[in-house]
Write an enzyme that holds these catalytic residues in place. Structure first.
Site, mmCIF file in Angstrom:
data_model
loop_
_atom_site.group_PDB
_atom_site.id
_atom_site.type_symbol
_atom_site.label_atom_id
_atom_site.label_comp_id
_atom_site.label_asym_id
_atom_site.label_seq_id
_atom_site.Cartn_x
_atom_site.Cartn_y
_atom_site.Cartn_z
ATOM 1 N N GLY A 277 1.675 52.216 63.533
ATOM 2 C CA GLY A 277 0.776 53.283 63.969
ATOM 3 C C GLY A 277 1.550 54.587 64.013
ATOM 4 N N CYS A 343 -6.181 70.745 87.262
ATOM 5 C CA CYS A 343 -5.795 70.840 88.671
ATOM 6 C C CYS A 343 -5.053 69.601 89.147
ATOM 7 C CB CYS A 343 -7.034 71.095 89.507
ATOM 8 S SG CYS A 343 -7.724 72.685 89.065
HETATM 9 N N1 LLP Z 1 -0.271 46.428 66.846
HETATM 10 C C1 LLP Z 1 -0.664 46.185 68.114
HETATM 11 C C2 LLP Z 1 -1.220 44.878 68.448
HETATM 12 C C3 LLP Z 1 -0.540 47.193 69.099
HETATM 13 O O1 LLP Z 1 -0.917 46.949 70.344
HETATM 14 C C4 LLP Z 1 -0.012 48.462 68.736
HETATM 15 C C5 LLP Z 1 0.116 49.535 69.724
HETATM 16 C C6 LLP Z 1 0.372 48.671 67.397
HETATM 17 C C7 LLP Z 1 0.234 47.627 66.480
HETATM 18 C C8 LLP Z 1 0.931 49.976 66.902
HETATM 19 O O2 LLP Z 1 2.129 50.298 67.522
HETATM 20 P P1 LLP Z 1 2.980 51.553 67.011
HETATM 21 O O3 LLP Z 1 3.457 51.273 65.605
HETATM 22 O O4 LLP Z 1 2.116 52.761 67.065
HETATM 23 O O5 LLP Z 1 4.101 51.627 67.982
HETATM 24 N N2 LLP Z 1 -0.332 55.247 73.928
HETATM 25 C C9 LLP Z 1 1.069 54.869 73.837
HETATM 26 C C10 LLP Z 1 1.306 53.809 72.764
HETATM 27 C C11 LLP Z 1 0.480 52.551 72.954
HETATM 28 C C12 LLP Z 1 0.699 51.520 71.861
HETATM 29 C C13 LLP Z 1 -0.258 50.405 71.992
HETATM 30 N N3 LLP Z 1 -0.176 49.403 70.963
HETATM 31 C C14 LLP Z 1 1.898 56.124 73.576
HETATM 32 O O6 LLP Z 1 1.333 57.215 73.510
HETATM 33 O O7 LLP Z 1 3.127 56.055 73.481
#
Ligand code: LLP
Length: 420
Positions: A277, A343
């Site tokens: 992601g 706020c």
């Molecule tokens: N696959 C699964 C099952 C996941 O839960 C996630 C992310 C990904 C792939 C992708 O992960 P990445 O390659 O993006 O690290 N909101 C948080 C990040 C939450 C990630 C949740 N799961 C932030 O802003 O750091």
């Protein structure tokens, strides 16, 4: 490497001055670079080109904007989704249902049924009961749902606690010591075509060591299943690769990741699946904002910008760092706190940060805002939902409109008994 750079002293997205976008769309606004998205997609795919069979599913939670998904679909990505809404988005953006992987610890029966109806390609099962329900739903349609079992390998990813998912106390996957028995029972169900295993141990991971340890554990487990005569022809290695949020941070080079995966997966003879992601979209976006005031502070001045924690939640939620830069820097520096108008004291993007000198009315950006930025935005304090723009060379377009408070107010009917 990204395509946000200074041309004649002014920050541009590819060939477009950010000041032009601010003048026409207003601020705050997310700005994405198509060339950067494509570059990151290509680098990621090329780093794994030594593998025989691969499937790339962009974790669309990181950035579900339809135009972003459309770019990635053209790069050959399917989608990793975690809700019925994300299934709909992936398909609307042109991704083939068969290329969609449905992850998530809380898929409802309704979401499972809708995903079966739409022909979603793979279900990543998180608990035995989910598998039993999915089997019954698929069997009732005279079908078998293609599925893998998400295993919790109990490995610490070495990242922020709120984005760690692969330790035994986390809610995700089935414990590796129970996974063999569960996989065996699920494989015997009439409506499931069990094809392998999956993991995802966390996000913003900088150290490849924990990833390699988790992959090795999962691979060993999968080979044991196969030795027992069970089918294993897919292993889903999840996402999690980190990106540099600070100019001097050095993330693991994609080529090192590729070599590590090749090394650890030798002899598995499966389709390897990836769910990146952040690494694809993180540096492909900035949040463009205008300075409202520079307010004197006790220790440092407060730069109050028109973006807030509702537009970019990461600093408030995870103490995350996003580089802040003036769109037209003067070359002078100052030490300041940066905050939004919401706020809450938590609506603070940076404390005692060495930044470009900015004044009321100046434009600035928060960098590396393409992942988990707009997608986590909300309308707290009755603020508008932040708009999104995509740049492609010297073209640009609004790819998500600002949703004004008036639109949100219109969606809140008053009951009869409160009228008058
Ligand atoms: N696959 C699964 C099952 C996941 O839960 C996630 C992310 C990904 C792939 C992708 O992960 P990445 O390659 O993006 O690290 N909101 C948080 C990040 C939450 C990630 C949740 N799961 C932030 O802003 O750091």
């Amino acid at each position: 490497m990204d395509h946000f750079s200074f041309i004649n002293g002014a920050l541009h997205a590819e060939g477009v001055p950010l000041a032009t976008i601010a003048a026409e769309v207003g601020t705050p606004v997310y700005v994405y670079s198509r060339a950067t998205l494509e570059r990151h997609a290509r680098v990621f795919q090329e780093s794994l080109s030594g593998l025989e069979r691969t499937h790339f599913a962009f974790a669309i939670k990181a950035n579900p904007n339809l135009s972003v998904l459309s770019v990635l679909a053209k790069c050959g990505f399917g989608a990793d989704v975690v809700s019925g809404g994300e299934v709909s988005r992936a398909i609307s953006a042109g991704m083939k249902p068969g290329d969609i992987v449905f992850s998530g610890v809380g898929k409802t029966r309704g979401e499972l049924q809708a995903a079966l109806d739409k022909g979603v390609g793979q279900f990543n099962i998180e608990l035995e009961e989910e598998g039993i329900v999915l089997s019954a739903l698929a069997a009732a349609m005279g079908r078998k749902a293609v599925a893998v079992l998400r295993v919790n390998p109990d490995v610490d990813a070495g990242t922020h606690a709120k984005i760690s998912t692969g330790m035994k106390e986390n809610k995700f996957g089935v414990p590796i010591d129970q996974a063999g028995a569960i996989y065996t029972r699920l494989s015997a169900l009439p409506g499931l075509d069990m094809r392998g295993v999956a993991l995802h141990i966390g996000s913003q991971i900088f150290d490849l060591g924990p990833l390699e340890a988790a992959y090795a554990k999962l691979g060993g487990f999968a080979m044991d299943l196969r030795a027992q005569g069970l089918t294993v022809d897919r292993i889903d290695l999840g996402g999690g690769l980190g990106v540099p949020y600070k100019r001097d941070e050095v993330p693991p080079p994609p080529a090192d990741y590729g070599r590590m995966v090749e090394r650890v997966s030798k002899g598995w003879d499966v389709t390897l699946m990836f769910e990146p992601g952040r690494v694809i979209v993180g540096n492909a976006g900035v949040l463009l904002t205008e300075v409202i005031w520079v307010k004197p502070g006790v220790t440092h001045p407060w730069v109050i910008v028109d973006a807030a924690m509702n537009d970019l939640a990461r600093p408030a939620m995870y103490d995350a760092w996003h580089d802040f830069e003036a769109v037209v820097p003067t070359g002078e520096r100052m030490v300041a706190n940066i905050a939004g108008p919401v706020c809450e004291s938590g609506d603070t993007f940076a404390k005692a940060r060495d930044i470009d000198v900015v004044r009321s009315g100046d434009l600035a950006v928060f960098r590396t805002a393409g992942a988990y930025g707009a997608t986590m935005a909300n309308t707290y304090n009755s603020r508008a939902l932040v708009p999104e723009v995509m740049v492609d060379g010297d073209k640009w377009a609004i790819v998500a409109h600002r949703v004004e408070p008036e639109t949100l107010i219109a969606a809140e009917p008053l009951p009869d008994w409160l009228l008058g």
